[in-house]
Design an enzyme around this catalytic site. Sequence first.
Site, PDB file in Angstrom:
ATOM      1  N   LYS A 194       0.855  -1.191   0.000  1.00 18.85           N
ATOM      2  CA  LYS A 194       0.000   0.000   0.000  1.00 18.85           C
ATOM      3  C   LYS A 194       0.891   1.242   0.000  1.00 18.85           C
ATOM      4  CE  LYS A 194      -4.378   1.123   2.276  1.00 18.85           C
ATOM      5  NZ  LYS A 194      -5.149   0.915   3.499  1.00 18.85           N
TER       6      LYS A 194
HETATM    7  O1  G3P Z   1      -8.800   1.872   4.238  1.00 24.93           O
HETATM    8  C1  G3P Z   1      -8.720   3.183   4.699  1.00 24.93           C
HETATM    9  C2  G3P Z   1      -9.587   3.318   5.888  1.00 24.93           C
HETATM   10  O2  G3P Z   1      -9.088   2.519   6.903  1.00 24.93           O
HETATM   11  C3  G3P Z   1      -9.778   4.679   6.390  1.00 24.93           C
HETATM   12  O3  G3P Z   1     -10.949   4.642   7.123  1.00 24.93           O
HETATM   13  O4  G3P Z   1     -12.573   5.388   8.758  1.00 24.93           O
HETATM   14  O5  G3P Z   1     -10.142   5.975   9.047  1.00 24.93           O
HETATM   15  O6  G3P Z   1     -11.516   7.063   7.273  1.00 24.93           O
HETATM   16  P1  G3P Z   1     -11.309   5.836   8.109  1.00 24.93           P
END
Ligand code: G3P
Length: 219
Positions: free
Chosen positions: A87
């Site tokens: 990633k």
């Molecule tokens: O895959 C990316 C994700 O983990 C981000 O999620 O909820 O931290 O915006 P969030």
Amino acid sequence: MKFFVDTANLDQIREAQDLGVLDGVTTNPSLMAKEGITGTDAVMNHYKAICDIVDGDVSAEVISTDFEGMIREGENLAQIDDKIVVKVPMIKEGVKALRWFSDHGIKTNCTLVFSAGQAILAAKAGATYLSPFIGRIDDINWDGMELIAQIANIYAIQGFSTEILAASIRNPLHIVKAAEAGADVCTCPLSSITGLLNHPLTDIGLAKFLEDHQKSQSL
Ligand code: G3P
């Protein structure tokens, strides 16, 4: 559409795998920190433990922000298991790294994507997956799902093979909308996947079936 679970928590990954609908896992440095995984050896061992649970791709994020560092980290990560997807953040050095990994047969996930322009750049650089962050776009009062639809349209017109991985999913409806908008993959918290099960009429209907069955048994 493929389902990935967005967590580094082994119990949740096992539960998602046991459900029989899991196609992979995504992690990020915040999710790894949440599990208390620190130090290179512990991080590598944790990724291996995830790979041993799931059948599909497992995204492991680089911490470096320079090209050489990303390549070094990515090569090490890719050696953990064939399931590892490196990633890489959507920055200039990241685009160069995406091209290098693509040319060397290493799968990639371009993360922190918030615009169609970034999506085009990642596809041109040969990214395997592209991660637009739906929830974080919604958080600033824009429409994350519109971005998924726009990228899906561009990739279809241009014939790009990069898979659109809708990320930063916050609820079950996000999954449904991402499927409608043309996402190839959704990476979600386990609660959003299991949330798809919920419908009051299912619960009412099942209770009635079981009640009628019970009655018929006592006749
Ligand atoms: O895959 C990316 C994700 O983990 C981000 O999620 O909820 O931290 O915006 P969030």
